[in-house]
Design an enzyme around this catalytic site. Structure first.
Site, PDB file in Angstrom:
ATOM      1  N   HIS A 213      -5.704   4.690  -5.422  1.00 29.61           N
ATOM      2  CA  HIS A 213      -5.566   5.153  -4.046  1.00 29.61           C
ATOM      3  C   HIS A 213      -6.945   5.423  -3.446  1.00 29.61           C
ATOM      4  CE1 HIS A 213      -1.232   6.779  -4.801  1.00 29.61           C
ATOM      5  NE2 HIS A 213      -1.308   5.459  -4.836  1.00 29.61           N
TER       6      HIS A 213
ATOM      7  N   SER B 252       0.257   0.502  -3.168  1.00 30.57           N
ATOM      8  CA  SER B 252      -0.262   1.758  -2.635  1.00 30.57           C
ATOM      9  C   SER B 252      -1.756   1.710  -2.368  1.00 30.57           C
ATOM     10  CB  SER B 252       0.068   2.913  -3.582  1.00 30.57           C
ATOM     11  OG  SER B 252      -0.484   2.679  -4.859  1.00 30.57           O
TER      12      SER B 252
END
Length: 157
Positions: free
Chosen positions: A96, A36
């Site tokens: 992230h 991610s």
């Protein structure tokens, strides 16, 4: 042992590379190591490409609105899940964010610039500087931060 991983493996090349990435800057209850952060780096690179090639890009306003809506929705959902949702999750929001910042900053230097303007050269060096400072910070954080065995996530399943 730390989470089912023998202590001697903590200095393996795999672990050294893992600790040198910005995805390790996360809450100790999160599990990092998935892709991610790289996906957010690609999103950040799209933002950098949009900024650097704004004048040359067709449909730039459509791209900016679509990218803004997607990033805004994802950011809003992340804030909601982190602070207002009663269920616990193991998402590394810091990973992230770090992936996005690295993509946006390095994207100004790495991606192709169709027509170089004076401010874009300055933007390129600022991006490289932010990326290098972030990487050095993460490197020293992971060298000197004391990870206690009790705070390691259980990865034995």
């Amino acid at each position: 042992e730390c989470g089912g991983i023998p202590q001697r493996w903590n200095s393996s090349p795999r672990e050294v590379c893992k600790r040198c990435t910005l995805t390790r800057l996360h809450s100790q209850t999160s599990v990092a190591g998935r892709a991610s952060g790289a996906v957010y780096a690609l999103i950040g690179a799209h933002v950098a490409d949009l900024i650097v090639n704004w004048a040359e890009m067709p449909y730039r306003y459509v791209r900016a609105v679509v990218l803004g809506v997607l990033v805004g929705m994802d950011f809003s959902i992340s804030i909601y899940n982190r602070y207002f949702n009663s269920k616990t999750d193991n998402v590394s929001y810091a990973g992230h964010f770090a992936g996005f910042i690295m993509g946006a900053t390095l994207g100004t230097a790495i991606l192709k610039n169709l027509r170089v303007e004076d401010y874009e050269v300055i933007l390129k060096y600022i991006g490289i500087g932010i990326a290098v400072v972030g990487f050095i910070f993460a490197l020293f954080w992971n060298i000197f931060y004391d990870y206690h065995e009790s705070s390691c996530p259980d990865v034995s399943n």
